[in-house]
Motif scaffolding. Structure first.
Motif, PDB file in Angstrom:
ATOM      1  N   GLY A  14       7.361   4.899 -11.528  1.00 40.89           N
ATOM      2  CA  GLY A  14       6.976   4.440 -10.199  1.00 40.89           C
ATOM      3  C   GLY A  14       5.539   4.778  -9.870  1.00 40.89           C
ATOM      4  O   GLY A  14       4.794   3.942  -9.331  1.00 40.89           O
ATOM      5  N   VAL A  15       5.116   5.990 -10.195  1.00 40.52           N
ATOM      6  CA  VAL A  15       3.749   6.415  -9.892  1.00 40.52           C
ATOM      7  C   VAL A  15       2.734   5.587 -10.682  1.00 40.52           C
ATOM      8  O   VAL A  15       1.735   5.113 -10.130  1.00 40.52           O
ATOM      9  N   TYR A  16       3.008   5.392 -11.969  1.00 39.43           N
ATOM     10  CA  TYR A  16       2.097   4.560 -12.770  1.00 39.43           C
ATOM     11  C   TYR A  16       2.070   3.127 -12.244  1.00 39.43           C
ATOM     12  O   TYR A  16       1.003   2.489 -12.206  1.00 39.43           O
ATOM     13  N   LEU A  17       3.233   2.615 -11.850  1.00 45.38           N
ATOM     14  CA  LEU A  17       3.304   1.236 -11.360  1.00 45.38           C
ATOM     15  C   LEU A  17       2.564   1.089 -10.031  1.00 45.38           C
ATOM     16  O   LEU A  17       1.816   0.121  -9.832  1.00 45.38           O
ATOM     17  N   VAL A  18       2.766   2.029  -9.115  1.00 43.80           N
ATOM     18  CA  VAL A  18       2.071   1.980  -7.824  1.00 43.80           C
ATOM     19  C   VAL A  18       0.557   1.976  -8.052  1.00 43.80           C
ATOM     20  O   VAL A  18      -0.181   1.210  -7.419  1.00 43.80           O
ATOM     21  N   GLU A  19       0.089   2.818  -8.954  1.00 37.68           N
ATOM     22  CA  GLU A  19      -1.350   2.854  -9.282  1.00 37.68           C
ATOM     23  C   GLU A  19      -1.844   1.476  -9.717  1.00 37.68           C
ATOM     24  O   GLU A  19      -2.890   0.999  -9.256  1.00 37.68           O
ATOM     25  N   ARG A  20      -1.102   0.858 -10.625  1.00 38.61           N
ATOM     26  CA  ARG A  20      -1.513  -0.447 -11.158  1.00 38.61           C
ATOM     27  C   ARG A  20      -1.503  -1.522 -10.081  1.00 38.61           C
ATOM     28  O   ARG A  20      -2.422  -2.349 -10.007  1.00 38.61           O
ATOM     29  N   LEU A  21      -0.472  -1.535  -9.259  1.00 39.31           N
ATOM     30  CA  LEU A  21      -0.365  -2.572  -8.234  1.00 39.31           C
ATOM     31  C   LEU A  21      -1.439  -2.426  -7.169  1.00 39.31           C
ATOM     32  O   LEU A  21      -2.020  -3.419  -6.710  1.00 39.31           O
ATOM     33  N   LEU A  22      -1.727  -1.200  -6.771  1.00 38.18           N
ATOM     34  CA  LEU A  22      -2.801  -0.973  -5.792  1.00 38.18           C
ATOM     35  C   LEU A  22      -4.138  -1.430  -6.365  1.00 38.18           C
ATOM     36  O   LEU A  22      -4.941  -2.066  -5.672  1.00 38.18           O
ATOM     37  N   ALA A  23      -4.385  -1.110  -7.630  1.00 31.61           N
ATOM     38  CA  ALA A  23      -5.632  -1.511  -8.277  1.00 31.61           C
ATOM     39  C   ALA A  23      -5.769  -3.027  -8.350  1.00 31.61           C
ATOM     40  O   ALA A  23      -6.887  -3.565  -8.330  1.00 31.61           O
ATOM     41  N   ALA A  24      -4.612  -3.714  -8.402  1.00 28.03           N
ATOM     42  CA  ALA A  24      -4.614  -5.182  -8.470  1.00 28.03           C
ATOM     43  C   ALA A  24      -4.688  -5.826  -7.084  1.00 28.03           C
ATOM     44  O   ALA A  24      -4.676  -7.055  -6.977  1.00 28.03           O
ATOM     45  N   GLY A  25      -4.745  -4.986  -6.032  1.00 26.74           N
ATOM     46  CA  GLY A  25      -4.889  -5.518  -4.684  1.00 26.74           C
ATOM     47  C   GLY A  25      -3.602  -5.836  -3.953  1.00 26.74           C
ATOM     48  O   GLY A  25      -3.624  -6.494  -2.914  1.00 26.74           O
ATOM     49  N   HIS A  26      -2.466  -5.364  -4.493  1.00 26.63           N
ATOM     50  CA  HIS A  26      -1.194  -5.611  -3.825  1.00 26.63           C
ATOM     51  C   HIS A  26      -1.059  -4.736  -2.577  1.00 26.63           C
ATOM     52  O   HIS A  26      -1.603  -3.620  -2.521  1.00 26.63           O
ATOM     53  N   GLN A  27      -0.314  -5.243  -1.592  1.00 26.30           N
ATOM     54  CA  GLN A  27       0.196  -4.365  -0.544  1.00 26.30           C
ATOM     55  C   GLN A  27       1.464  -3.742  -1.123  1.00 26.30           C
ATOM     56  O   GLN A  27       2.383  -4.447  -1.525  1.00 26.30           O
ATOM     57  N   VAL A  28       1.498  -2.410  -1.196  1.00 25.02           N
ATOM     58  CA  VAL A  28       2.589  -1.748  -1.885  1.00 25.02           C
ATOM     59  C   VAL A  28       3.459  -0.959  -0.914  1.00 25.02           C
ATOM     60  O   VAL A  28       2.963  -0.139  -0.142  1.00 25.02           O
ATOM     61  N   HIS A  29       4.753  -1.245  -0.984  1.00 22.74           N
ATOM     62  CA  HIS A  29       5.767  -0.480  -0.265  1.00 22.74           C
ATOM     63  C   HIS A  29       6.509   0.363  -1.295  1.00 22.74           C
ATOM     64  O   HIS A  29       6.994  -0.154  -2.305  1.00 22.74           O
ATOM     65  N   GLY A  30       6.585   1.660  -1.064  1.00 23.93           N
ATOM     66  CA  GLY A  30       7.263   2.547  -1.990  1.00 23.93           C
ATOM     67  C   GLY A  30       8.529   3.110  -1.386  1.00 23.93           C
ATOM     68  O   GLY A  30       8.493   3.688  -0.294  1.00 23.93           O
ATOM     69  N   MET A  31       9.656   2.926  -2.060  1.00 21.66           N
ATOM     70  CA  MET A  31      10.929   3.475  -1.589  1.00 21.66           C
ATOM     71  C   MET A  31      11.221   4.774  -2.323  1.00 21.66           C
ATOM     72  O   MET A  31      11.201   4.828  -3.554  1.00 21.66           O
ATOM     73  N   CYS A  32      11.473   5.828  -1.544  1.00 18.09           N
ATOM     74  CA  CYS A  32      11.843   7.128  -2.084  1.00 18.09           C
ATOM     75  C   CYS A  32      13.184   7.531  -1.485  1.00 18.09           C
ATOM     76  O   CYS A  32      13.518   7.113  -0.385  1.00 18.09           O
ATOM     77  N   HIS A  33      13.946   8.351  -2.202  1.00 20.47           N
ATOM     78  CA  HIS A  33      15.270   8.702  -1.697  1.00 20.47           C
ATOM     79  C   HIS A  33      15.250   9.920  -0.783  1.00 20.47           C
ATOM     80  O   HIS A  33      16.282  10.275  -0.210  1.00 20.47           O
ATOM     81  N   SER A  34      14.073  10.557  -0.615  1.00 19.22           N
ATOM     82  CA  SER A  34      13.996  11.724   0.260  1.00 19.22           C
ATOM     83  C   SER A  34      12.673  11.748   1.003  1.00 19.22           C
ATOM     84  O   SER A  34      11.675  11.165   0.549  1.00 19.22           O
TER      85      SER A  34
END
Length: 321
Positions: free
Chosen positions: A15-35
């Motif tokens: 998830g952390v690696y993916l969020v990094e990549r998506l942000l770098a690509a200009g996505h608006q990123v929503h991250g779901m965490c269980h806590s």
């Protein structure tokens, strides 16, 4: 239109690696965490991520989350990734990893119908769906016969992704083989080995205790596998993809290479084998055929030896910092 991506399990290794990549690509990123704690840590890493606390077991919360965020892309990486833990909590594993993805599939499908546009989803499947595989290497068409609660749950979700695909939804399954990085939790064998070997090399501990070191796995580098996920969900048509290097190595080889990286020659006396750590059932040889994935331009950037070096070196640096 700016891509709006929802990543479940956003504070895990992938998830952390993916969020990094998506942000770098200009996505608006929503991250779901269980806590709430996981959400806090994610925001500390990525202040621009919009975080949400939710669990795959909660159908109404998942439905509300999809409706609130209206994602164009959904990456489902959520759920405990420990095969060993699935033996301790098989019912929980079935709910989170088996039924949980269906809640996401249904909510995403209904959102696409309501908005009149595609909502693409990538399901993180697992090599564990093959169990004691009938053929080596495994392909997208290899019969699936899991031998662990984890594998059985992933198999159900994998099958349901196919059902929704037949219904007309864009949903792809990335069948992930073992993939590691310094961000891997310490409970996982590769990180456990890397940390212990570093400490042994530095004189901070004497031995490492392991279970069966003669099982073979297809080991890759987590950032490479995240790159594969992005490539898969970007294809014109959805489908299943084996995400693997195509080369298998035993745990014993991982241990030997780790000690070599750390400069320890006589390593066998330092490894204690505990039969109590053997799993009730453990596939002996999981190695994937990534030919389909290679056909869309993916290649692993890190070899097995390089992966072990990355992990052991990171642990030595942490221990000497």
């Amino acid at each position: 239109m700016t891509e709006r991506s929802l990543v479940t399990g956003a504070n895990g290794q992938d998830g952390v690696y993916l969020v990094e990549r998506l942000l770098a690509a200009g996505h608006q990123v929503h991250g779901m965490c269980h806590s709430a704690d996981g959400a806090r840590r994610l925001v500390e890493k990525f202040p621009t991520v919009i975080v949400h606390v939710a669990e795959l077991e909660n159908a109404s919360r998942i439905r509300d989350l999809i409706d609130e965020t209206e994602p164009t892309l959904v990456f489902n990486l959520a759920g405990n990734t420990s095969v060993a833990r699935s033996w301790e909590e098989p019912a929980e594993t079935a709910d989170v990893l088996g039924v949980g993805p269906i809640r996401l599939l249904e909510a995403s499908w209904k959102l696409s119908q309501r908005l009149g546009r595609e909502v693409r989803m990538l399901q993180a499947s697992s090599a564990e769906i093959f169990g004691d595989a009938s053929e080596v290497p495994q392909t997208e068409n290899t019969p699936r016969r899991p031998v662990t609660p984890y594998g059985a749950a992933k198999e159900f979700a994998h099958e349901m992704a196919s059902v929704y695909r037949a219904r007309g939804m864009y949903v792809s399954s990335a069948v992930l083989y073992n993939h590691e990085s310094p961000r891997r939790p310490e409970a996982f064998v590769a990180r456990k080995i890397a940390k212990a070997v570093a400490r042994i090399a530095l004189g901070q501990q004497e031995t490492i205790t392991l279970g069966n070191i003669d099982v073979h796995r297809d080991w890759g580098y987590a950032p490479d596998y995240v790159d594969a996920m992005i490539r898969i969900i970007s294809q014109p048509e959805s489908g299943d993809y084996i995400v693997a290097t195509g080369v298998s190595h035993s745990v014993r080889e991982f241990v030997a290479e780790a000690f070599a990286v750390a400069g320890v020659d006589d390593w066998e006396p330092r490894v204690i084998i505990d039969p109590g750590l053997y799993r009730p059932a453990d596939p002996k040889r999981l190695v994937g055929d990534p030919s389909k994935l290679r056909s869309i331009g993916w290649r692993p950037s890190v070899t097995f030896d390089e992966l072990v070096k990355i992990m052991v070196t990171a642990e030595i640096e942490k221990s000497t910092a």
